[in-house]
Structure formats: structure tokens, C-alpha cells
Design an enzyme around this catalytic site. Structure first.
Site, PDB file in Angstrom:
ATOM      1  N   GLU A 109       0.670 -34.582  -2.707  1.00 25.28           N
ATOM      2  CA  GLU A 109       1.997 -34.718  -1.901  1.00 25.28           C
ATOM      3  C   GLU A 109       3.096 -34.617  -3.012  1.00 25.28           C
ATOM      4  O   GLU A 109       2.512 -34.587  -4.258  1.00 25.28           O
ATOM      5  CB  GLU A 109       1.929 -35.828  -1.059  1.00 25.28           C
ATOM      6  CG  GLU A 109       1.849 -37.012  -1.780  1.00 25.28           C
ATOM      7  CD  GLU A 109       1.861 -38.305  -0.587  1.00 25.28           C
ATOM      8  OE1 GLU A 109       2.347 -38.141   0.029  1.00 25.28           O
ATOM      9  OE2 GLU A 109       1.165 -39.385  -0.867  1.00 25.28           O
ATOM     10  N   LYS A 133       2.525 -47.598   3.380  1.00 23.57           N
ATOM     11  CA  LYS A 133       3.921 -47.353   2.822  1.00 23.57           C
ATOM     12  C   LYS A 133       4.238 -48.746   2.355  1.00 23.57           C
ATOM     13  O   LYS A 133       5.202 -49.509   2.915  1.00 23.57           O
ATOM     14  CB  LYS A 133       4.765 -46.849   3.862  1.00 23.57           C
ATOM     15  CG  LYS A 133       6.169 -46.241   3.377  1.00 23.57           C
ATOM     16  CD  LYS A 133       6.851 -45.212   4.196  1.00 23.57           C
ATOM     17  CE  LYS A 133       8.300 -44.864   3.673  1.00 23.57           C
ATOM     18  NZ  LYS A 133       8.296 -44.316   2.480  1.00 23.57           N
ATOM     19  N   ARG A 169       3.707 -47.136  12.183  1.00 24.97           N
ATOM     20  CA  ARG A 169       3.115 -47.029  10.715  1.00 24.97           C
ATOM     21  C   ARG A 169       3.325 -48.227  10.003  1.00 24.97           C
ATOM     22  O   ARG A 169       2.526 -48.651   9.074  1.00 24.97           O
ATOM     23  CB  ARG A 169       3.691 -45.811  10.101  1.00 24.97           C
ATOM     24  CG  ARG A 169       3.507 -45.267   8.583  1.00 24.97           C
ATOM     25  CD  ARG A 169       3.672 -44.111   8.197  1.00 24.97           C
ATOM     26  NE  ARG A 169       5.074 -44.050   7.870  1.00 24.97           N
ATOM     27  CZ  ARG A 169       5.634 -43.116   7.445  1.00 24.97           C
ATOM     28  NH1 ARG A 169       5.063 -42.007   7.326  1.00 24.97           N
ATOM     29  NH2 ARG A 169       6.960 -43.186   7.006  1.00 24.97           N
TER      30      ARG A 169
HETATM   31  N1  PMP Z   1       4.792 -39.125   1.141  1.00 24.37           N
HETATM   32  C1  PMP Z   1       5.483 -40.052   0.295  1.00 24.37           C
HETATM   33  C2  PMP Z   1       4.930 -40.481  -0.738  1.00 24.37           C
HETATM   34  C3  PMP Z   1       6.662 -40.669   0.868  1.00 24.37           C
HETATM   35  O1  PMP Z   1       7.291 -41.536   0.395  1.00 24.37           O
HETATM   36  C4  PMP Z   1       7.204 -40.230   2.168  1.00 24.37           C
HETATM   37  C5  PMP Z   1       8.539 -40.775   2.752  1.00 24.37           C
HETATM   38  N2  PMP Z   1       8.409 -41.942   3.734  1.00 24.37           N
HETATM   39  C6  PMP Z   1       6.579 -38.942   2.834  1.00 24.37           C
HETATM   40  C7  PMP Z   1       5.574 -38.522   2.250  1.00 24.37           C
HETATM   41  C8  PMP Z   1       7.068 -38.284   4.146  1.00 24.37           C
HETATM   42  O2  PMP Z   1       6.752 -39.349   5.041  1.00 24.37           O
HETATM   43  P1  PMP Z   1       7.959 -39.138   6.323  1.00 24.37           P
HETATM   44  O3  PMP Z   1       7.882 -37.788   6.786  1.00 24.37           O
HETATM   45  O4  PMP Z   1       7.278 -40.145   7.181  1.00 24.37           O
HETATM   46  O5  PMP Z   1       9.382 -39.755   5.925  1.00 24.37           O
END
Ligand code: PMP
Length: 292
Positions: free
Chosen positions: A184, A151, A52
Site C-alpha cells: 500500500e 489503525k 473498524r
Molecule cells: N492505508 C493506510 C496505511 C492508511 O493510513 C489509510 C488511511 N486511513 C488507508 C490505507 C486508506 O483507508 P481509508 O480508505 O479507510 O481511509
């Protein structure tokens, strides 16, 4: 015990871990990062996080100065250097030092950083009680403006949402996209349970969470129907259960939204089942840090 931070090939103590004020990661939020956890001496889903991160770097035309294999070794080495078996890990690749203009062409060498620390359950006793979440007015960045699947170091959109949740007295923000669909949380993905089935927003409007992916897998194994859907206030307010997922947050029940109880107002059976299954998965799988 001293804590060591990796920067561009060397380890520095926490106090000495510094980068230039001309780094475009600071000046413009130009860079990518990851949040990864290690459990019980193993890094959970290391390859997925690195993939990612490198996809995000590619999307912003940032060529990392280290290969994926080297990045993985940097992460493992940072954990070993700090004697950690259970940790939260933060690798970062910034555009590097440039001038005061925003042009990335003026930044010859990206900066590579890795921090690893002990960080227990992010939401403390709320795994038992459930989060009291609040919907916020700020909308998630439109993917057409800044793809949510990068990210990136530009987290101001999420921070604005978190600020609003703080002001409203919520434990977490629930963010909609510009079209009014549930998107989210400020740092986690959202799931809604109704009639024994789980729905979660389409991946195009949120970060493609590694924990989200693990939940899809676990649902497959446990025989729980799960799908992506466009949802709004109605779907949340009438849900039987809700929960959020993230590397830092893990799986955490949401028992209130905007002061309204969700379902019974207590963590529900499907959420609890997934929490237990996720715990088991994180404790038993992953990339070993040490030879033992
Ligand atoms: N959405 C956002 C905006 C985030 O910052 C995160 C944390 N990385 C997630 C969702 C969840 O992603 P992950 O399960 O890969 O940590």
C-alpha cells in the site's frame, strides 16, 4: 471562529485541548484512531469507520469507555459544535494515563478525543496531473508483527516510508510487504489497472480501507472487473493506469512510479470514471449531521 476539540466528555478550544504526558497514546503509540470525512452535511461511511476502530480496539484489548452509538454522537456533536458540513474528522481512543512502564493494566481509563477540521483536497492539483510515486526500501509491517488492519497510533512504519519518499522527491511512497508483494501507500491503498481490469493487493497486507471498499462497490455497479492479487514492480511498470485511495486522499491517479510514466503518463479513463463516481457517492450518501 473558535475551533473546539472533544476530550473525555468536554469541549476545549484548540489551544486548550491537551492530554497528559503520561497517556500511553503518547508514550507508546498505544491506541486506535480513524480518519473520516463529511461531505455536504453528511458523514461518509460513519458506521464502517466506527466498526473498524472498535475492531482495532478489540484486537489490542482496549475497551472503549463509550459505546459505538455514543462515539458516533460524539463525532456528530464535534461537527455541530464547529459548524462544519465538509470536514476531516479524527476520533482517537488511547489506552489512557498510566505509569512509565508499558503495561496497559496500569492504565485504568482510556482517553477519547475527537478533532474535526476543514480539509480540502489533500493532493491539490495532482488529481489532474497524477502523483509521481516512488517505491521505498522500508517494508510494510508484517501482519504477524503488527496487523496492518489495526489503525493504531503506531504509524512509524508509514512515516519511515513517507520520509523516504520525501527524500526521493516523490508525492507518495509505494510500500512492499516483507515478502516483496505490493502492499500500500503511506496512507492509502493502491490499485493497478491493466487491460480494463483492476487489481489491488490482498487485504491481509494493508489497512482495509473504507475507500477501497467503496471502489469495489463502484466497480460492481459500473461493471469494471476488480480482484485482489499479489503484485510486484513488473505489474506497476507495465500498468495502463494506477491510482491510490484513502479518506484523506480520496481517489488520486498515479501517473509516474520511480520516474517511469504509467500508461500514457496521464490519468486514465477508468481512474477518471471512478473518481467521478466516488465524488457522486460521497456527495449523496452518509449520516446527516444536522436536522435540516
Ligand atoms: N492505508 C493506510 C496505511 C492508511 O493510513 C489509510 C488511511 N486511513 C488507508 C490505507 C486508506 O483507508 P481509508 O480508505 O479507510 O481511509
Amino acid at each position: 471562529m473558535a475551533e473546539y476539540v472533544y476530550i473525555d466528555g468536554k469541549f476545549y478550544t484548540k489551544d486548550d485541548a491537551k492530554i497528559s504526558v503520561y497517556d500511553h497514546g503518547l508514550l507508546y503509540g498505544d491506541g486506535v484512531f480513524e480518519g473520516i470525512r463529511a461531505y455536504n452535511g453528511k458523514v461518509f461511511r460513519l458506521d464502517e469507520h466506527i466498526d473498524r476502530m472498535y475492531d482495532g480496539a478489540k484486537a489490542i484489548m482496549l475497551t472503549p469507555p463509550v459505546t459505538k452509538e455514543e462515539m458516533k454522537e460524539i463525532i456528530l456533536e464535534t461537527l455541530r459544535k464547529n459548524n462544519l458540513r465538509d470536514a476531516y474528522i479524527r476520533p482517537i481512543i488511547t489506552r489512557g494515563k498510566g505509569d512509565l512502564g508499558l503495561d496497559p493494566n496500569k492504565c485504568p481509563k482510556p482517553t477519547v478525543i475527537c478533532i474535526a477540521e476543514t480539509w480540502g483536497a489533500m493532493y491539490g492539483d495532482l488529481y489532474e496531473k497524477g502523483l509521481s510515486a516512488v517505491t521505498v526500501s522500508v517494508r510494510r509491517n508484517a501482519p504477524e508483527a503488527l496487523p496492518t488492519n489495526i489503525k493504531s497510533l503506531n504509524y512509524l512504519n508509514n512515516i519511515l516510508a513517507k520520509l523516504e519518499a520525501n527524500v526521493k522527491g516523490g508525492n507518495e511512497a509505494i510500500i512492499f510487504d516483507v515478502r516483496g508483494n505490493l502492499a500500500e501507500g503511506s496512507g492509502d491503498n493502491i490499485f493497478v489497472v491493466k487491460g480494463g481490469a483492476i487489481r489491488t493487493p490482498f487485504v491481509q497486507i494493508n489497512l482495509n480501507g473504507v475507500t477501497r471498499g467503496a471502489v469495489f462497490e463502484l466497480c460492481g455497479k459500473l461493471g469494471i472487473p476488480i480482484s485482489e492479487a499479489n503484485m510486484g514492480y513488473f505489474d506497476m511498470y507495465t500498468a495502463d493506469e494506477m491510482f491510490v485511495t484513502g479518506t484523506a486522499a480520496e481517489i488520486c491517479p498515479v501517473t509516474k512510479v520511480d520516474g517511469r510514466p504509467i500508461g500514457t503518463g496521464k490519468p486514465g479513463p477508468i481512474t477518471k470514471k471512478l473518481m467521478a463516481a466516488y465524488r457522486e457517492l460521497t456527495m449523496t450518501t452518509g449520516t446527516p449531521i444536522y436536522d435540516d
